[in-house]
Each structure stands twice: as C-alpha cells, then as structure tokens.
Design a protein around this motif. Structure first.
Motif, PDB file in Angstrom:
ATOM      1  N   GLU A 207       0.782  -1.192  -0.015  1.00  0.00           N
ATOM      2  CA  GLU A 207      -0.155   0.236  -0.027  1.00  0.00           C
ATOM      3  C   GLU A 207       0.660   1.207  -0.020  1.00  0.00           C
ATOM      4  N   MET A 208       1.898   1.319   0.450  1.00  0.00           N
ATOM      5  CA  MET A 208       2.920   2.333   0.624  1.00  0.00           C
ATOM      6  C   MET A 208       3.421   2.517  -0.843  1.00  0.00           C
ATOM      7  N   ARG A 209       4.045   1.372  -1.487  1.00  0.00           N
ATOM      8  CA  ARG A 209       3.931   1.595  -2.979  1.00  0.00           C
ATOM      9  C   ARG A 209       2.928   2.285  -3.722  1.00  0.00           C
ATOM     10  N   GLU A 210       1.827   1.893  -3.474  1.00  0.00           N
ATOM     11  CA  GLU A 210       0.595   2.563  -4.120  1.00  0.00           C
ATOM     12  C   GLU A 210       0.649   4.045  -3.982  1.00  0.00           C
ATOM     13  N   GLY A 211       0.982   4.444  -2.796  1.00  0.00           N
ATOM     14  CA  GLY A 211       0.967   5.863  -2.489  1.00  0.00           C
ATOM     15  C   GLY A 211       2.342   6.416  -3.406  1.00  0.00           C
ATOM     16  N   ALA A 212       3.407   5.896  -3.306  1.00  0.00           N
ATOM     17  CA  ALA A 212       4.363   6.424  -4.153  1.00  0.00           C
ATOM     18  C   ALA A 212       4.291   6.522  -5.610  1.00  0.00           C
ATOM     19  N   VAL A 213       3.664   5.509  -6.115  1.00  0.00           N
ATOM     20  CA  VAL A 213       3.273   5.462  -7.553  1.00  0.00           C
ATOM     21  C   VAL A 213       2.233   6.616  -7.821  1.00  0.00           C
ATOM     22  N   GLU A 214       1.371   7.066  -7.023  1.00  0.00           N
ATOM     23  CA  GLU A 214       0.584   8.091  -7.063  1.00  0.00           C
ATOM     24  C   GLU A 214       1.100   9.155  -7.344  1.00  0.00           C
TER      25      GLU A 214
END
Length: 402
Positions: A207-214
C-alpha cells in the motif's frame, strides 16, 4: 466571507476546526519553551539541534505508516489516539522541568515519542477535511481551518516568550499537554465514515508503493516535494537552532516569541487573502510567493532591529501560507480520496526527511562559518529553489477547479 464562515454549519467540520485550532495553540508554545529549556539545562547549539532533530527523525520514520493507517482506519480515530498519547508525553516533559529532574537526553527521548504521535495522525489530519464538508465547500473549509490554526499559533507564539520568562518552560509545556487533551475530545466527537478504495487491502508495504506510484504520477507533486526537502534541510536549523540564539543575543529572550508571532501573523494575512483569492493557476502563484520565505533568515542575518526581523518573519509567513493553501487544494483535487492519506504522508516524509540532518549539522556548520553567513546561505537556497521550481510547465499550468 459569509460563505466561508457558512462551512461551520457542518458539525464534523466544527469539531475538526476546534481540535486543530486548540492543538495549534499549544504547539506554538512548545518550540519556544523547549528551546529555552535546553539552553537553561546548559545545552549547546549542537545539543539543541539534536533534541529538535530527535522529534523530526521519529516523525519522518513513522509518517509513511501513519499514511497507510489513515487510509485503512477512520482518520478521526487516528487523530484522537495520537492526541491522547501526546497529552501524556507532554505532561511528563512538563513535570520533569517543573520538578527539576529533567535532562537533555530525557527531552530528546520524549521528543522522539512526540514525533511518533504526530506522524501517526498527521496524514489523517490533512486528508480528513474533504470528509467533513461537501465538495463545493472544500476550498472554504481548507481556508477557514488553516486561518483558525494560524490565529491560534499567533496567540501561542505571542505569549510563549512571556510564559517562559514569567513561569518557566515547564509550565508553558504543561499548557500544550492540556491542549492535546482538549483536541482529543474534539476529534472523538467527529462522526464520518471511513474512506475505502475499490480493491482489497494489501500488505502495508504494498500500500505504501501504491502511494508512491500516485505521487510520481504527477510531476508537479514530486517536484515540489523535492523543493520542500531543500527548504527544510536548510530552514529547519535556521529557525529551530539559530533563531532563538541570534535573536536572544541581539534583542532579548521575549523577542524570539514575538518573531514567531509575526511569522504566524503573516500566515494569517495569507489565510485572509486565500478566503477570497482563488487564482485559476493557484500552484503557480503559490510557488512564486514561496520565494518570500527567504526574508526571515535574511532579516536575522543582516539586522539587529526588531522591526526588520518582524517584517522578514511576516513576509515569510505570508508567502508560505499562500503556497500551502494552493498546495493542499491541488493535492485534494487531483488525488483519489482513498489514497489521500498516503500521498500526504509521502509529502511529509519527502519534505522533512532531510530536516533532522539539517538540525543536527546547523550548530557546527554555523559555528564554523559564522551565524550570519550561514543564514544568508539559507535564504539564498530557500528563495532560489522556489523560483527554480517555476521552470516546470506542470507547476505553472495546473488548474485549480474551485
């Protein structure tokens, strides 16, 4: 103005604004009180930097987890728990100073705990506002919430130096403990549903990676987070370490509290402008105004006159508030609601990740090159990096929808 005040008809927003405002009042007193507590204990500029850095480092390390949790669980519950914990830790600091058993390592250790508390709730606090008002009231809600917070900080900074001089830093920090308790009660009274995305929950790192992608999906977003990294790397030590020393030596102990009050008065003026002024290209205007932040360290470097320092501080606050308002609106209007807390957490981490290093190194570097020389370097970096960010087409052309 009446339309802006009309957002107070929303019950949840009222409690959010009360909690945020009361918290800001106490948090404006503590930096002044803590700085002089360390100095009263015989601490050096380097030790003061390390105490402040302990809070900043703990906050940075924990913030990404706070962002994920803020998108998983009700955000007002995150803020309520954080406020309760901070009330306890601030009470311990106050008791140690009043009772005469405090020490610099103790202040650093408890400061780190306070950093954890703030990090767990910070992303939730920024992401909660859209949940408390309809979309058409969002701009007014953000502007009014920030104005109330800044007004509370003006009051806090105005009395901080007087409280420390009259009663000592322990009693001043005790007031902050009480404000955390009141804020926690206000957050408890907020009743909004949790924001959920369309997919199933994943592991925290995913979920952290999802935030970084955004974040990296928007050029203006990651670029200005990078600019903020430079800002806090240099300015954190200028305010947290050099400011109290330089201003106290030139003018007096209470003057530093007044300087911080002028800084917040600039924030208030910017907030009042933001109530009415909603430029189509708000991020462009805000980034240009961000260059005004160089005025505060420059004023401390070139003058020992109180009015010059107060003017520099006020211009700093004015420029930063105009930017911050348009920055927050840009994020809320361009990031999906279920990713808001994570994006705000990356904003905080990216902005502040280098601040502990700056706080720790400011003392020895400024001692080596001279306080005034280093403050001029800080001003050049802050103003220059802000103007350089305007070279990006994405920053200049982003359109504000309300």
């Amino acid at each position: 103005m009446n339309a802006t005040l009309g957002v107070l008809r929303h019950r949840n927003f009222r409690f959010l604004a009360i909690g945020a405002g009361v918290n800001s009042l106490g948090n404006a007193i503590t930096p002044v009180a803590l700085a002089f507590a360390v100095l009263d204990l015989g601490g050096s500029p380097t030790e003061l930097g390390l105490v402040v850095a302990s809070f900043a480092l703990a906050e940075v390390v924990t913030t990404l987890f706070g962002g994920v949790l803020g998108d998983r669980v009700p955000r007002h519950l995150m803020m309520q728990g954080s406020s309760a914990g901070a009330a306890v830790t601030q009470t311990v600091i106050a008791a140690s100073l009043i009772g005469g058993w405090s020490s610099i390592p103790l202040l650093a250790a408890i400061g780190a705990l306070n950093g954890v508390m703030g990090a767990l709730s910070g992303p939730s606090s920024s992401a909660l506002t859209p949940q408390t008002v309809p979309a058409e009231d969002l701009s007014s809600a953000v502007a009014l919430r920030r104005l109330l917070q800044n007004g509370a900080q003006v009051l806090g900074f105005s009395v901080a130096g007087l409280l420390v001089a009259g009663f000592g830093p322990g009693w001043a920090i005790g007031i902050d403990a009480a404000t955390f308790a009141i804020a926690g009660l206000s957050y408890h009274l907020i009743d909004v549903p949790a924001v959920t995305g369309g997919g199933e929950r994943q592991r925290m790192l995913a979920e952290m990676r999802e935030g970084a992608v955004e974040v990296f999906r928007h050029t203006w977003l990651w670029l200005l987070i990078g600019q903020a990294l430079l800002y806090h790397l240099f300015y954190g030590g200028a305010q947290g370490v050099l400011g109290p020393i330089v201003v106290k030596k030139a003018i007096g102990e209470a003057a530093w509290g007044w300087a911080l009050a002028a800084l917040m008065a600039g924030f208030m003026l910017g907030g009042l402008l933001n109530l009415r002024w909603r430029p189509k290209h708000g991020l462009r205007i805000g980034t240009a105004c961000l260059a005004l932040t160089a005025c505060f360290p420059l004023a401390m470097a070139v003058s020992d006159q109180l009015w010059v320092i107060l003017l520099g501080a006020a211009l700093h606050g004015l420029g930063l508030e105009i930017f911050d308002q348009n920055w927050e609106i840009s994020i809320v209007q361009n990031v999906p609601p279920d990713k808001l807390a994570r994006v705000f957490s990356f904003d905080v981490v990216g902005s502040f990740v280098a601040r502990p290093l700056g706080l720790a190194l400011t003392g020895p570097i400024a001692t080596a090159v001279g306080y005034d020389t280093w403050l001029i370097v800080v001003a050049a970096v802050m103003g220059g990096s802000s103007l350089l960010a305007l070279s990006s087409r994405d920053v200049r052309r982003l359109v504000r929808t309300s």
